[in-house]
Design a protein around this motif. Structure first.
Motif, PDB file in Angstrom:
ATOM      1  N   LEU A  12       3.391   5.670  -3.340  1.00 24.42           N
ATOM      2  CA  LEU A  12       4.580   6.195  -4.006  1.00 24.42           C
ATOM      3  C   LEU A  12       4.692   5.813  -5.473  1.00 24.42           C
ATOM      4  CD1 LEU A  12       7.358   5.956  -1.274  1.00 24.42           C
ATOM      5  CD2 LEU A  12       5.695   7.773  -1.716  1.00 24.42           C
ATOM      6  N   GLY A  13       3.924   4.828  -5.923  1.00 24.01           N
ATOM      7  CA  GLY A  13       3.860   4.546  -7.349  1.00 24.01           C
ATOM      8  C   GLY A  13       4.818   3.510  -7.885  1.00 24.01           C
ATOM      9  N   ASP A  51      17.631  17.796   3.229  1.00 20.86           N
ATOM     10  CA  ASP A  51      18.300  16.911   2.287  1.00 20.86           C
ATOM     11  C   ASP A  51      17.406  16.482   1.135  1.00 20.86           C
ATOM     12  OD1 ASP A  51      16.739  15.523   4.089  1.00 20.86           O
ATOM     13  OD2 ASP A  51      18.204  13.958   4.513  1.00 20.86           O
ATOM     14  N   GLY A  52      16.147  16.933   1.108  1.00 24.46           N
ATOM     15  CA  GLY A  52      15.239  16.614   0.021  1.00 24.46           C
ATOM     16  C   GLY A  52      13.883  16.193   0.537  1.00 24.46           C
ATOM     17  N   PRO A  53      12.861  16.118  -0.323  1.00 23.31           N
ATOM     18  CA  PRO A  53      11.554  15.622   0.104  1.00 23.31           C
ATOM     19  C   PRO A  53      11.700  14.256   0.768  1.00 23.31           C
ATOM     20  CG  PRO A  53      11.443  16.523  -2.105  1.00 23.31           C
ATOM     21  CD  PRO A  53      12.892  16.472  -1.747  1.00 23.31           C
ATOM     22  N   SER A  54      11.055  14.066   1.902  1.00 25.43           N
ATOM     23  CA  SER A  54      11.298  12.877   2.710  1.00 25.43           C
ATOM     24  C   SER A  54       9.999  12.365   3.321  1.00 25.43           C
ATOM     25  CB  SER A  54      12.302  13.214   3.823  1.00 25.43           C
ATOM     26  OG  SER A  54      12.540  12.109   4.660  1.00 25.43           O
ATOM     27  N   ILE A  55       9.956  11.051   3.503  1.00 30.96           N
ATOM     28  CA  ILE A  55       8.812  10.417   4.156  1.00 30.96           C
ATOM     29  C   ILE A  55       9.285   9.108   4.773  1.00 30.96           C
ATOM     30  CG2 ILE A  55       8.052   9.140   2.105  1.00 30.96           C
ATOM     31  CD1 ILE A  55       5.147   9.731   2.993  1.00 30.96           C
ATOM     32  N   ARG A  63       3.868  12.985  -4.815  1.00 27.71           N
ATOM     33  CA  ARG A  63       3.364  11.771  -4.145  1.00 27.71           C
ATOM     34  C   ARG A  63       3.784  11.752  -2.675  1.00 27.71           C
ATOM     35  NH1 ARG A  63       1.559   7.246  -6.814  1.00 27.71           N
ATOM     36  NH2 ARG A  63       1.428   7.359  -9.086  1.00 27.71           N
ATOM     37  N   ILE A  64       5.039  12.113  -2.418  1.00 27.16           N
ATOM     38  CA  ILE A  64       5.553  12.098  -1.049  1.00 27.16           C
ATOM     39  C   ILE A  64       4.778  13.084  -0.175  1.00 27.16           C
ATOM     40  CG2 ILE A  64       7.553  12.804   0.351  1.00 27.16           C
ATOM     41  CD1 ILE A  64       9.322  11.484  -1.803  1.00 27.16           C
ATOM     42  N   LEU A  65       4.556  14.290  -0.676  1.00 28.76           N
ATOM     43  CA  LEU A  65       3.848  15.285   0.112  1.00 28.76           C
ATOM     44  C   LEU A  65       2.384  14.899   0.303  1.00 28.76           C
ATOM     45  CD1 LEU A  65       5.333  18.613  -1.329  1.00 28.76           C
ATOM     46  CD2 LEU A  65       6.077  17.289   0.670  1.00 28.76           C
ATOM     47  N   ALA A  66       1.780  14.320  -0.715  1.00 30.83           N
ATOM     48  CA  ALA A  66       0.381  13.898  -0.604  1.00 30.83           C
ATOM     49  C   ALA A  66       0.215  12.767   0.406  1.00 30.83           C
ATOM     50  CB  ALA A  66      -0.141  13.461  -1.968  1.00 30.83           C
ATOM     51  N   ALA A  67       1.280  11.957   0.577  1.00 28.96           N
ATOM     52  CA  ALA A  67       1.225  10.832   1.513  1.00 28.96           C
ATOM     53  C   ALA A  67       1.604  11.237   2.932  1.00 28.96           C
ATOM     54  CB  ALA A  67       2.150   9.717   1.025  1.00 28.96           C
ATOM     55  N   THR A 124       0.835  -1.202   0.000  1.00 24.65           N
ATOM     56  CA  THR A 124       0.000   0.000   0.000  1.00 24.65           C
ATOM     57  C   THR A 124       0.869   1.251   0.000  1.00 24.65           C
ATOM     58  OG1 THR A 124      -1.838  -1.095   1.121  1.00 24.65           O
ATOM     59  CG2 THR A 124      -1.724   1.308   1.298  1.00 24.65           C
ATOM     60  N   PHE A 125       1.924   1.242   0.792  1.00 28.18           N
ATOM     61  CA  PHE A 125       2.777   2.423   0.897  1.00 28.18           C
ATOM     62  C   PHE A 125       3.625   2.615  -0.361  1.00 28.18           C
ATOM     63  CE2 PHE A 125       6.712   4.586   2.040  1.00 28.18           C
ATOM     64  CZ  PHE A 125       6.237   5.712   2.684  1.00 28.18           C
TER      65      PHE A 125
END
Length: 288
Positions: free
Chosen positions: A199-200, A272-276, A261-265, A193-194
């Protein structure tokens, strides 16, 4: 199915000619000098930079493994199963195996996965490592539904060693890269799911208790298993083991799409960059 040695370029293109691939893996460690020496001398990575708090090792100035000091004792069974260093040819894998045998490095496994050939070991703090080479994508076997077929069969080490060169081992060669990362998760359906739905990434293969996901048709960039972690919860920040791993975007458009996708999740833009973090606090960072 064992093949002869292959040139450097095709092997790397299998993992990296995709919208997204895996970049540097960061480990939180208790004994930085010992782990630094291990990844340099036993694994064969070059030291790029170091300080009392961290070390960065890789190939041709490009980081593959980052080590951070100050680890606390793990409290959860989730986290890193192994990081996977991709060598550019079968001969490079044979050369590393000869180096391991010569220096008395203990292997924990050796497998033919049909799409790749892999050697397994752990670093002194128990972080799993896979060192592997890919077969050409055109040689990957297929299931009746057209999907990639993978298996775990015995790897003939004597035959692999017969491909080794005779020159003294000089470390991992140019073209070496991080091929994939394999995680311990609490639930494979939740991992799908994740990594797939949020994340696609594409689901490529399911093993009993494990899911393998990828970008661009690769056999897998990210895997998650429950073989020793079924139902386990999230790790706490600073625990020994996996600190984070990079997902590398091929171009600006891919970066923008994954960032969205990262921000929407529920992720965020970090220094250091978009992170999740996934449900088990395995943190990924998007870079370009």
């Amino acid at each position: 199915m064992l093949a002869t040695a292959e040139p450097a370029t095709p092997a790397l293109l299998e993992a990296h000619d995709a919208p997204f691939h895996i970049g540097a893996v960061t480990l939180r460690v208790a004994d930085l000098p010992r782990l630094n020496a291990f990844y340099r001398d036993a694994i064969g990575l070059a030291l790029i930079r170091e300080s009392p708090e961290q070390a960065e090792l890789g190939i041709d100035g490009k980081a593959l493994v980052r080590l951070q000091a100050g680890a606390t004792r793990p409290t959860a069974a989730t986290g890193l199963f192994h990081l996977a260093i991709l060598l550019p040819s079968r001969q490079a894998l044979a050369n590393w195996l000869r180096h391991a045998a010569t220096t008395g490095l203990r292997l924990e496994g050796a497998s033919d996965h049909l799409v790749s050939e892999a050697l397994y070991l752990s670093d002194p703090e128990g972080n799993g490592i896979e060192i592997y080479r890919d077969r050409k994508r055109s040689d990957w076997p297929r299931r009746p539904d057209g999907g990639i077929a993978m298996a775990t069969e015995r790897l003939d080490l004597d035959r692999l060693l017969s491909d080794a060169g005779t020159a003294p081992y000089a470390g991992m060669p140019a073209g070496t890269a991080m091929g994939h990362i394999h995680l311990r998760v609490g639930d494979t359906a939740e991992a799908e799911t994740f990594y797939r739905d949020l994340l696609g990434f594409d689901l490529m293969v399911r093993y009993p208790g494990a899911s393998f996901l990828a970008s661009g048709g690769y056999h897998h960039h990210i895997a998650g298993n429950i073989w020793g972690s079924r139902g386990a919860g999230a790790r706490q920040p600073g625990e020994a083991g996996l600190e984070s791993f990079e997902i590398v975007a091929r171009d600006e458009a891919d970066f923008a799409a994954m960032r969205e996708r990262i921000l929407a999740a529920g992720g965020r833009d970090a220094q250091d960059g978009p992170s999740i973090a996934d449900p088990w606090n395995n943190r990924l960072v998007l870079v370009s």
